[in-house]
Design a protein around this motif. Sequence first.
Motif, PDB file in Angstrom:
ATOM      1  N   TRP A 123      -5.029   3.527   8.560  1.00 14.12           N
ATOM      2  CA  TRP A 123      -4.357   4.261   7.499  1.00 14.12           C
ATOM      3  C   TRP A 123      -4.725   5.729   7.551  1.00 14.12           C
ATOM      4  O   TRP A 123      -5.859   6.086   7.837  1.00 14.12           O
ATOM      5  N   LYS A 168       0.497   5.291   9.131  1.00 15.02           N
ATOM      6  CA  LYS A 168      -0.442   4.636  10.046  1.00 15.02           C
ATOM      7  C   LYS A 168      -0.614   5.518  11.279  1.00 15.02           C
ATOM      8  O   LYS A 168       0.348   6.063  11.799  1.00 15.02           O
ATOM      9  N   TYR A 209       1.162   7.439   2.379  1.00 14.89           N
ATOM     10  CA  TYR A 209       0.419   6.730   3.413  1.00 14.89           C
ATOM     11  C   TYR A 209       1.251   6.571   4.671  1.00 14.89           C
ATOM     12  O   TYR A 209       2.453   6.333   4.609  1.00 14.89           O
ATOM     13  N   PRO A 258       4.937   3.543   7.533  1.00 10.08           N
ATOM     14  CA  PRO A 258       3.864   2.886   8.284  1.00 10.08           C
ATOM     15  C   PRO A 258       4.285   1.572   8.932  1.00 10.08           C
ATOM     16  O   PRO A 258       5.055   0.805   8.368  1.00 10.08           O
ATOM     17  N   LYS A 297       0.841  -1.204   0.000  1.00  6.90           N
ATOM     18  CA  LYS A 297       0.000   0.000   0.000  1.00  6.90           C
ATOM     19  C   LYS A 297       0.877   1.256   0.000  1.00  6.90           C
ATOM     20  O   LYS A 297       0.600   2.220  -0.714  1.00  6.90           O
TER      21      LYS A 297
END
Length: 145
Positions: free
Chosen positions: A59, A33, A31, A45, A20
Amino acid sequence: MDQNRISTEEFWNPEHVVEKFWNGLQEGTIYAKKCKECGAIEFPPHHACNSCGYHDTEWTTLAGKGVLKTFVFTGALNARLELEDRGLKYVCGEVQFDEGPEMNAVILGINKKKAREISDKLPVRVRPVFFDMGRYTTLFFELDE
């Protein structure tokens, strides 16, 4: 077995996070977390929070803007040869995202003259550059002037 439920092994598979993240960079999205307990943002992340140790994260996206706090020129042993081959000027530095996380990153467009101009002005604003490396896209930064 419940069709919506995944196994523990599948949940903790690091490829889900990695995939991702890298796909996001290719699409121009950063992205990270975010911890559901304390709100800390993990970048790159991770499945669990490094601030409080809580196991549940979700996310989130980062705008990518931030500040360059410090920088150094690379030496021959740690030069980014793929950038050197393209004749690009760059430094390596500590970037802090506006959302909080910090990372070591490549900052493009800084030669020795520009370095002298900004060294007494640190921290200075930077913005993300989604840089096509051929086989993948990576995250670099440039001055936000």
